[in-house]
Design an enzyme around this catalytic site. Structure first.
Site, mmCIF file in Angstrom:
data_model
loop_
_atom_site.group_PDB
_atom_site.id
_atom_site.type_symbol
_atom_site.label_atom_id
_atom_site.label_comp_id
_atom_site.label_asym_id
_atom_site.label_seq_id
_atom_site.Cartn_x
_atom_site.Cartn_y
_atom_site.Cartn_z
ATOM 1 N N GLY A 93 -24.504 6.701 -5.565
ATOM 2 C CA GLY A 93 -24.797 5.411 -5.414
ATOM 3 C C GLY A 93 -25.320 5.379 -4.053
ATOM 4 O O GLY A 93 -25.684 3.958 -3.788
ATOM 5 N N THR A 94 -25.775 6.279 -3.350
ATOM 6 C CA THR A 94 -26.359 6.240 -2.066
ATOM 7 C C THR A 94 -27.428 5.264 -2.070
ATOM 8 O O THR A 94 -27.743 4.251 -1.203
ATOM 9 C CB THR A 94 -26.601 7.343 -1.137
ATOM 10 O OG1 THR A 94 -25.466 8.350 -1.831
ATOM 11 C CG2 THR A 94 -26.680 7.355 0.167
ATOM 12 N N THR A 95 -28.385 5.420 -2.789
ATOM 13 C CA THR A 95 -29.760 4.830 -2.982
ATOM 14 C C THR A 95 -29.597 3.409 -3.185
ATOM 15 O O THR A 95 -29.926 2.394 -2.635
ATOM 16 C CB THR A 95 -30.734 5.485 -4.002
ATOM 17 O OG1 THR A 95 -30.726 6.962 -3.774
ATOM 18 C CG2 THR A 95 -32.272 4.952 -3.916
ATOM 19 N N HIS A 154 -22.963 10.936 4.663
ATOM 20 C CA HIS A 154 -22.240 11.843 3.730
ATOM 21 C C HIS A 154 -21.195 12.534 4.483
ATOM 22 O O HIS A 154 -20.466 13.291 3.703
ATOM 23 C CB HIS A 154 -23.005 13.174 2.628
ATOM 24 C CG HIS A 154 -24.209 12.438 1.881
ATOM 25 N ND1 HIS A 154 -23.818 11.559 1.168
ATOM 26 C CD2 HIS A 154 -25.478 12.928 1.677
ATOM 27 C CE1 HIS A 154 -24.859 11.099 0.509
ATOM 28 N NE2 HIS A 154 -25.769 12.153 0.630
ATOM 29 N N SER A 187 -25.114 14.561 -12.248
ATOM 30 C CA SER A 187 -26.276 13.876 -11.381
ATOM 31 C C SER A 187 -26.557 15.045 -10.260
ATOM 32 O O SER A 187 -28.019 15.385 -10.020
ATOM 33 C CB SER A 187 -25.943 12.880 -10.752
ATOM 34 O OG SER A 187 -26.950 12.328 -9.932
ATOM 35 N N ARG A 314 -32.854 8.826 -11.727
ATOM 36 C CA ARG A 314 -32.855 9.973 -13.109
ATOM 37 C C ARG A 314 -32.504 8.740 -14.064
ATOM 38 O O ARG A 314 -33.256 8.066 -14.636
ATOM 39 C CB ARG A 314 -31.714 10.869 -12.766
ATOM 40 C CG ARG A 314 -31.785 11.777 -13.954
ATOM 41 C CD ARG A 314 -30.968 12.843 -13.960
ATOM 42 N NE ARG A 314 -29.569 12.570 -13.882
ATOM 43 C CZ ARG A 314 -28.706 12.353 -15.310
ATOM 44 N NH1 ARG A 314 -29.239 12.974 -16.313
ATOM 45 N NH2 ARG A 314 -27.606 11.858 -15.241
ATOM 46 N N LYS A 315 -31.212 8.295 -14.370
ATOM 47 C CA LYS A 315 -30.921 7.421 -15.579
ATOM 48 C C LYS A 315 -30.179 6.297 -15.228
ATOM 49 O O LYS A 315 -30.240 5.447 -15.786
ATOM 50 C CB LYS A 315 -30.055 8.278 -16.638
ATOM 51 C CG LYS A 315 -30.825 9.478 -17.518
ATOM 52 C CD LYS A 315 -29.744 9.756 -18.324
ATOM 53 C CE LYS A 315 -30.575 10.721 -19.536
ATOM 54 N NZ LYS A 315 -29.417 11.274 -20.734
ATOM 55 N N GLY A 316 -29.403 6.520 -14.006
ATOM 56 C CA GLY A 316 -28.762 5.334 -13.423
ATOM 57 C C GLY A 316 -27.624 4.698 -14.381
ATOM 58 O O GLY A 316 -27.604 3.546 -14.408
HETATM 59 P P1 PAP Z 1 -28.237 11.029 -2.867
HETATM 60 O O1 PAP Z 1 -26.916 11.256 -2.688
HETATM 61 O O2 PAP Z 1 -29.260 12.001 -2.939
HETATM 62 O O3 PAP Z 1 -28.532 10.062 -1.778
HETATM 63 P P2 PAP Z 1 -27.584 8.904 -4.775
HETATM 64 O O4 PAP Z 1 -28.566 7.613 -4.685
HETATM 65 O O5 PAP Z 1 -26.155 8.572 -4.117
HETATM 66 O O6 PAP Z 1 -28.093 10.297 -4.428
HETATM 67 O O7 PAP Z 1 -27.200 9.316 -6.389
HETATM 68 C C1 PAP Z 1 -28.412 9.363 -7.339
HETATM 69 C C2 PAP Z 1 -27.968 8.676 -8.587
HETATM 70 O O8 PAP Z 1 -27.929 7.267 -8.322
HETATM 71 C C3 PAP Z 1 -28.540 8.918 -9.699
HETATM 72 O O9 PAP Z 1 -27.725 8.890 -10.991
HETATM 73 P P3 PAP Z 1 -28.105 9.758 -12.200
HETATM 74 O O10 PAP Z 1 -28.572 11.125 -11.785
HETATM 75 O O11 PAP Z 1 -26.989 9.864 -12.943
HETATM 76 O O12 PAP Z 1 -29.070 8.962 -12.823
HETATM 77 C C4 PAP Z 1 -29.606 7.887 -9.744
HETATM 78 O O13 PAP Z 1 -30.385 7.458 -11.025
HETATM 79 C C5 PAP Z 1 -28.683 6.858 -9.334
HETATM 80 N N1 PAP Z 1 -29.408 5.299 -8.983
HETATM 81 C C6 PAP Z 1 -30.346 5.300 -8.034
HETATM 82 N N2 PAP Z 1 -30.713 4.164 -7.747
HETATM 83 C C7 PAP Z 1 -29.841 3.470 -8.459
HETATM 84 C C8 PAP Z 1 -29.789 2.030 -8.604
HETATM 85 N N3 PAP Z 1 -30.621 1.154 -7.897
HETATM 86 N N4 PAP Z 1 -28.884 1.590 -9.569
HETATM 87 C C9 PAP Z 1 -28.117 2.396 -10.240
HETATM 88 N N5 PAP Z 1 -28.032 3.608 -10.001
HETATM 89 C C10 PAP Z 1 -29.033 4.219 -9.411
#
Ligand code: PAP
Length: 349
Positions: A93-95, A154, A187, A314-316
């Protein structure tokens, strides 16, 4: 390493060391000496991007560039009590939290119709700490940032210097977010395969990735130890470490936004509540909004980023693991979670 981390690694030219003062040179030398002595683990990317291999350092699997960053932080970083460190295990959930916290702390600086998050990816607005600490070979770039500095990392809690994690007045504040390891693993597996495709490597079978992840060989893993470090710290110093779960933020984002604002001593005023600022932040940072913005849909070839903006989305969703893991794999991860977190009040149910 983390995905956002990889993308933000600066291209530090080691030759720059010649121009660096003796203190920095000593850190680089220390890194060069320790590097060959550390156990090596498979980093899921072959030798890709120079970050393919993990080094086992003080119990965690870390690629070489962020490890060098950790050493620079230890030897040279000067924390400020106003520093905010968003800490995550990769893919938890970093982003999303980069966006939410950026929007919370800057809510009086920008109009929501013309907000930086509408035209920039969160990785461009919130710097990756252990990457940018090496900008130009020294910590001076990070030191030059105005307060309050908001950085993303991280690094496992135990690998931060005491000056950042102690309960003293000069220590930093950490916001940590974690996620059900089954979803974090799925993920990460998808993400790594996107990077492998760019490296012209064959996809990594999920079974092979699982073998590594569940024994702890993952970016800044073991996953469970990363979570445990921040969980314990949040119990010991609740005013310094805020512990969140992706699933909770998903279930009630508004409540979590208020919680983060209070933790950062920036609570929403009655006027802000009446104006619906919390709701505006939640909508701005939602997966649906961010992932559909041009800046996050298109690959900007001008920017020589290791990770391209669309790869952060991706899917979130919560629970996508069900579409990828066998019941046996899920059971193994659940069992490890149960054993590791037994008796400490932490679960992902
Ligand atoms: P990082 O460690 O590379 O920075 P990070 O952002 O922590 O990645 O995680 C990416 C995940 O957060 C993805 O999950 P998924 O593969 O299960 O789909 C991504 O889709 C999800 N993500 C990115 N932005 C959001 C958002 N605004 N709300 C909810 N989930 C999100």
């Amino acid at each position: 390493m983390s995905c956002s981390e990889i993308s933000q690694l600066p291209s530090t030219d080691i030759k720059e060391e010649e121009k660096l003062d003796e203190g920095y040179q000593k850190t680089y030398q220390k890194f060069d000496e320790i590097y060959p002595t550390l156990p090596k683990g498979d980093g899921w990317l072959g030798d890709g991007f120079g970050v393919g291999q993990f080094l086992q350092y003080q119990g965690f699997w870390i690629p070489s560039i962020p490890l060098r960053g950790i050493m620079l932080i230890h030897d040279h970083f000067k924390p400020r009590p106003t520093d905010i460190i968003l800490s995550t295990s990769p893919k938890c959930g970093t982003t999303w939290l980069r966006a939410l916290i950026f929007a919370i702390i800057n809510r009086n600086s920008y109009d929501f119709h013309n907000h930086p998050l509408l035209s920039s990816n969160p990785q461009d607005l919130v710097l990756f700490f252990e990457g940018y600490i090496q900008e130009g070979g020294s910590t001076s770039f990070i030191e030059s940032l105005p307060s309050p500095r908001f950085l993303s990392s991280h690094i496992p809690f135990s690998l931060f210097p005491n000056s950042m994690t102690s309960s003293s007045a000069s220590a930093c504040r950490f916001v940590y977010i974690c996620r059900d390891p089954k979803d974090a693993f799925v993920s990460m597996w998808h993400f790594m395969n996107k990077l492998r495709a760019r490296l012209e490597l064959p996809p990594l079978p999920i079974e092979d990735a699982f073998e590594l992840f569940h024994i702890g060989v993952s970016l800044n893993g073991p996953f469970w130890d990363h979570v445990l470090g921040f969980w314990k710290a949040s119990l010991e110093s609740p005013n310094k470490v805020l512990f969140l779960k992706y699933e909770h933020v998903k279930r009630d984002t508004s409540a979590c936004v208020r919680k983060i604002a209070e933790f950062l001593e920036l609570p929403f005023s009655a006027d802000e509540e009446n104006e619906g600022i919390v709701d505006k932040i939640v909508k701005l940072c939602s997966f649906e909004n961010l992932s559909n913005l041009d800046v996050n849909k298109k690959v900007d070839d001008e920017k020589h980023r290791f990770i391209k903006n669309p790869e952060f989305f991706r899917k979130g969703r919560v629970g996508d693991w069900i579409n990828h893991l066998t019941p046996e794999m899920a059971e193994i991860l659940d069992q490890i979670t149960k054993e590791k977190f037994q008796g400490i009040g932490l679960s992902f149910d």
